[in-house]
Design a protein around this motif. Structure first.
Motif, short mmCIF file in Angstrom:
data_model
loop_
_atom_site.label_atom_id
_atom_site.label_comp_id
_atom_site.label_asym_id
_atom_site.label_seq_id
_atom_site.Cartn_x
_atom_site.Cartn_y
_atom_site.Cartn_z
N THR A 1 0.80 -1.22 0.00
CA THR A 1 0.00 0.00 0.00
C THR A 1 0.83 1.27 0.00
O THR A 1 0.31 2.35 -0.21
CB THR A 1 -0.91 0.03 1.23
OG1 THR A 1 -0.10 0.10 2.42
CG2 THR A 1 -1.78 -1.24 1.30
N PRO B 1 -0.80 0.29 -5.60
CA PRO B 1 -1.94 1.12 -6.00
C PRO B 1 -1.57 2.01 -7.18
O PRO B 1 -0.38 2.27 -7.43
CB PRO B 1 -2.22 1.95 -4.74
CG PRO B 1 -0.92 1.99 -4.00
CD PRO B 1 -0.27 0.64 -4.28
N VAL C 1 -3.59 7.58 -5.87
CA VAL C 1 -3.03 7.94 -4.56
C VAL C 1 -2.73 9.44 -4.53
O VAL C 1 -3.02 10.13 -3.55
CB VAL C 1 -1.76 7.13 -4.28
CG1 VAL C 1 -1.10 7.61 -3.00
CG2 VAL C 1 -2.09 5.64 -4.17
N CYS D 1 -9.57 5.20 1.50
CA CYS D 1 -8.13 4.94 1.37
C CYS D 1 -7.88 3.47 1.07
O CYS D 1 -7.05 3.13 0.22
CB CYS D 1 -7.42 5.36 2.65
SG CYS D 1 -5.62 5.24 2.55
N ARG E 1 -5.82 1.95 -2.08
CA ARG E 1 -4.53 1.32 -1.83
C ARG E 1 -4.56 -0.20 -1.74
O ARG E 1 -3.53 -0.85 -1.90
CB ARG E 1 -3.94 1.87 -0.52
CG ARG E 1 -3.58 3.35 -0.58
CD ARG E 1 -3.01 3.82 0.75
NE ARG E 1 -2.68 5.22 0.77
CZ ARG E 1 -1.50 5.74 0.42
NH1 ARG E 1 -0.54 4.94 -0.01
NH2 ARG E 1 -1.28 7.04 0.49
#
Length: 442
Positions: free
Chosen positions: A143, A170, A175, A195, A199
């Protein structure tokens, strides 16, 4: 279930000293032969022979884990198998050991199956796989927010088993957009789901689309309130496999019936590498900002997303295995937690009954609308959630409104009569200059 919109005039607009480990057996890697695409079927997974040969160089990496996931050399051939009743198989394997379940999984799917490794105690899965003597693959989701100890642990595991873990990352632009718009720690304010979706869930979805089966470390005792229905094998109710569509992926949970204390007894007995964070009080290990040590007597999930309600402590990777408790005290397996709705993003408008009624009454609209009629407990709605959210994000600013309307329960008769609801999910397109919506096939 994937959902896509084609552009048209209508829709235009952990750094610590490594442990001393025993040498693993002599190993190599194998390269899968060219695969032939087969017609999708719910649980019809045909096998074909694959060439097995060692590679001298590190395998080439790309977005799919199929060409180059971690492998353990064994000279054997995967044969064709017939349609399998995985519900029956789960019952037949109900009393089987994790090693027997792992052996069955690798036997059936060969190089079309991979172990999902989180960097925690599910290293037991890799040990079980190595004990079978069969080829196996390992992938992990990086991540970008993991603890230093976890990255060091990955390296120790690769060296101990002489494998290469296939890391999934990701999307950099996603991101970047998330952090620029909401900051580095937005999940403390509005929850971890967004999130985790960027991720973890989306990279996992990409990985699984290159497989026909995957192996997880889910256990029933990890979260008794949400994971107590986890079977040892199932047709994955959420994610898609190589052939595409719901039902194209099989999910194996070899340690589903094993207690966490027994997993640790196994790890100590086999003297395998473990994450140094465990010695610091960490039990369930995820991203650094969202994981902390637990106190003696606390449940392992107490260390994950501790600022949120206990019922929300799932990241979305195993949504199909969580259950809902209803007002009568009963449970609905394979549903989302009661408080967890679908399509939660600022890009999707949540329509109430009056809202969609007003939309129906308009003969001329300023903007076209795309609306999904859904039920949170529906596994097909769960399966298309990510695709729909992605469409909503891509169409932001295009002049097309993306919305959702929960059409189950008391709203179902209205949706069937007025909104052409046949089954969940149903997608409606409300053109800009038309009084009636168009039902889209997906």
């Amino acid at each position: 279930m994937a959902f896509a919109v084609t552009s048209s005039t209508a829709i235009r607009s952990s750094l610590s000293t490594p442990l001393e480990q025993p040498k693993a057996a002599q190993v190599g890697a194998f390269q899968p032969s060219d695969r032939h695409h087969l017609p999708p079927a719910a649980v019809n997974f045909s096998r074909r022979r694959c060439a097995v040969k060692p590679l001298n160089a590190e395998p080439k990496r790309n977005d799919s884990i199929v060409p180059s996931a971690a492998t353990f050399f064994a000279s054997e051939v995967v044969e064709k198998i017939d349609v399998e009743d995985y519900g029956k198989l789960a019952k037949d394997l109900g009393n089987a050991s994790p090693l027997e379940i792992m052996d069955k999984a690798l036997e059936k799917f060969g190089n079309d199956i991979a172990i999902a490794f989180s960097g925690a105690e599910d290293v037991a899965l890799i040990e079980y796989a190595s004990l079978t003597g069969r080829p196996f693959r390992v992938f992990s989701l990086d991540t970008g927010r993991l603890n230093p100890e976890t990255y060091r642990f990955f390296d120790e595991v690769e060296k101990h088993y002489k494998i290469r873990i296939e890391y999934m990352f990701p999307d950099a632009s996603e991101v970047q957009d998330l952090v620029r718009n909401k900051g580095l720690f937005s999940f403390y304010e509005d929850g971890h789901q967004e999130c985790c979706r960027v991720r973890k869930v989306r990279p996992l979805r990409r990985a699984l689309k290159g497989l026909r089966a995957w192996i997880t470390g889910q256990r029933k005792d990890q979260s008794p309130g949400t994971r107590s229905e986890v079977p040892v094998v199932q047709v994955d109710p959420v994610f898609e496999g190589l052939d595409g569509g719901i039902g194209s992926l099989v999910k194996w949970n070899p340690v589903a019936n094993v207690k966490g204390t027994d997993v640790w007894s196994f790890l100590r007995a086999m003297n395998v590498p473990v994450n140094w964070l465990h010695a610091k009080g960490y039990i369930s290990i995820g991203c650094e900002p969202c994981t902390r040590a637990v106190l003696p007597g606390q449940h392992e999930r107490e260390g994950r997303w501790w600022w949120e309600d206990a019922k929300a402590k799932e990241c979305g990777l195993h949504k199909g295995n969580i259950k809902e408790q209803n007002s009568n005290g009963g449970v609905h397996a394979n549903a989302t937690v009661q408080e967890a709705d679908l399509f939660n993003t600022n890009c999707v408008v949540n329509l109430s009954r009056p809202g969609i009624e007003n939309l129906l009454k308009l003969k001329s609209r300023n903007e076209p609308w795309l609306v999904v009629l859904y039920a949170p407990w529906c596994r097909f709605c769960q399966g298309m959630e990510q695709s729909y959210v992605e469409v909503a994000e891509k169409l932001t600013g295009s002049g097309v409104k993306i919305a959702k309307f929960r059409a189950d329960g008391e709203e179902k008769p209205f949706a069937q009569q007025e909104l052409q609801l046949g089954s969940f999910p149903t997608i409606l397109f409300f053109p800009k200059n038309s009084s009636r919506p168009v039902k889209l096939s997906i």
